[in-house]
Write a protein that holds these residues in place. Structure first.
Motif, PDB file in Angstrom:
ATOM      1  N   ASP A  69     -33.311  14.077 -22.892  1.00  0.00           N
ATOM      2  CA  ASP A  69     -32.266  15.008 -22.474  1.00  0.00           C
ATOM      3  C   ASP A  69     -32.251  16.303 -23.272  1.00  0.00           C
ATOM      4  OD1 ASP A  69     -31.446  13.290 -20.501  1.00  0.00           O
ATOM      5  OD2 ASP A  69     -29.936  12.323 -21.734  1.00  0.00           O
ATOM      6  N   ALA A  70     -33.311  16.596 -24.001  1.00  0.00           N
ATOM      7  CA  ALA A  70     -33.373  17.824 -24.795  1.00  0.00           C
ATOM      8  C   ALA A  70     -34.277  18.840 -24.098  1.00  0.00           C
ATOM      9  CB  ALA A  70     -33.889  17.534 -26.188  1.00  0.00           C
ATOM     10  N   PRO A  71     -33.847  20.093 -24.000  1.00  0.00           N
ATOM     11  CA  PRO A  71     -34.637  21.106 -23.303  1.00  0.00           C
ATOM     12  C   PRO A  71     -35.776  21.697 -24.157  1.00  0.00           C
ATOM     13  CG  PRO A  71     -32.606  22.062 -24.087  1.00  0.00           C
ATOM     14  CD  PRO A  71     -32.556  20.601 -24.429  1.00  0.00           C
ATOM     15  N   ASN A  72     -35.914  21.225 -25.370  1.00  0.00           N
ATOM     16  CA  ASN A  72     -36.895  21.810 -26.282  1.00  0.00           C
ATOM     17  C   ASN A  72     -38.323  21.423 -25.920  1.00  0.00           C
ATOM     18  OD1 ASN A  72     -36.573  19.159 -26.970  1.00  0.00           O
ATOM     19  ND2 ASN A  72     -36.523  19.482 -29.155  1.00  0.00           N
ATOM     20  N   SER A  73     -39.250  22.195 -26.440  1.00  0.00           N
ATOM     21  CA  SER A  73     -40.664  21.885 -26.238  1.00  0.00           C
ATOM     22  C   SER A  73     -41.051  20.705 -27.115  1.00  0.00           C
ATOM     23  CB  SER A  73     -41.495  23.116 -26.595  1.00  0.00           C
ATOM     24  OG  SER A  73     -41.290  23.454 -27.952  1.00  0.00           O
ATOM     25  N   PRO A  74     -42.266  20.191 -26.977  1.00  0.00           N
ATOM     26  CA  PRO A  74     -42.652  19.060 -27.826  1.00  0.00           C
ATOM     27  C   PRO A  74     -42.553  19.406 -29.310  1.00  0.00           C
ATOM     28  CG  PRO A  74     -44.306  19.457 -26.143  1.00  0.00           C
ATOM     29  CD  PRO A  74     -43.330  20.577 -26.073  1.00  0.00           C
ATOM     30  N   GLU A  75     -42.080  18.452 -30.080  1.00  0.00           N
ATOM     31  CA  GLU A  75     -41.942  18.622 -31.527  1.00  0.00           C
ATOM     32  C   GLU A  75     -42.977  17.747 -32.222  1.00  0.00           C
ATOM     33  OE1 GLU A  75     -39.837  20.699 -33.035  1.00  0.00           O
ATOM     34  OE2 GLU A  75     -38.960  21.345 -31.132  1.00  0.00           O
TER      35      GLU A  75
END
Length: 100
Positions: A69-75
């Motif tokens: 549910d996070a809009p961030n790119s891969p971490e």
């Protein structure tokens, strides 16, 4: 002829057991990494893993993760198989020494 059957059968059985154990351990490793990342982030959301590669002669895994549910790119992450710990800070000494 029967003198060759017993050693041959033992070699086949040992090979099957070894390969089966390797296949099972790889599947469990992904789940361990996902669980460790979710615990570190204190989330119940699904974590997916990408671009994984073994490092440190097989004692660690580098890769990227996403939280459902996070809009961030891969971490990025580093997972140590030795102590079953995950490092999510790409600036940390452990991550840089193993993954860069």
């Amino acid at each position: 002829m029967h003198n060759l059957l017993i050693p041959g059968a033992m070699i086949v059985i040992t090979s099957v057991v070894f390969i089966g154990a390797q296949i099972l351990s790889v599947g469990g490793l992904d789940e361990d990494i996902q669980r460790s990342i979710a615990t570190s982030l204190d989330t119940d959301d699904m974590v997916t893993l990408e671009a994984m590669q073994e490092v440190n002669k097989g004692y660690g895994v580098c890769g990227q993760y996403r939280v459902a549910d996070a809009p961030n790119s891969p971490e990025p992450f580093f997972y140590s198989k030795v102590d079953a710990s995950v490092e999510l800070d790409s600036d940390s000494r452990r991550y840089r020494a193993s993954c860069e």
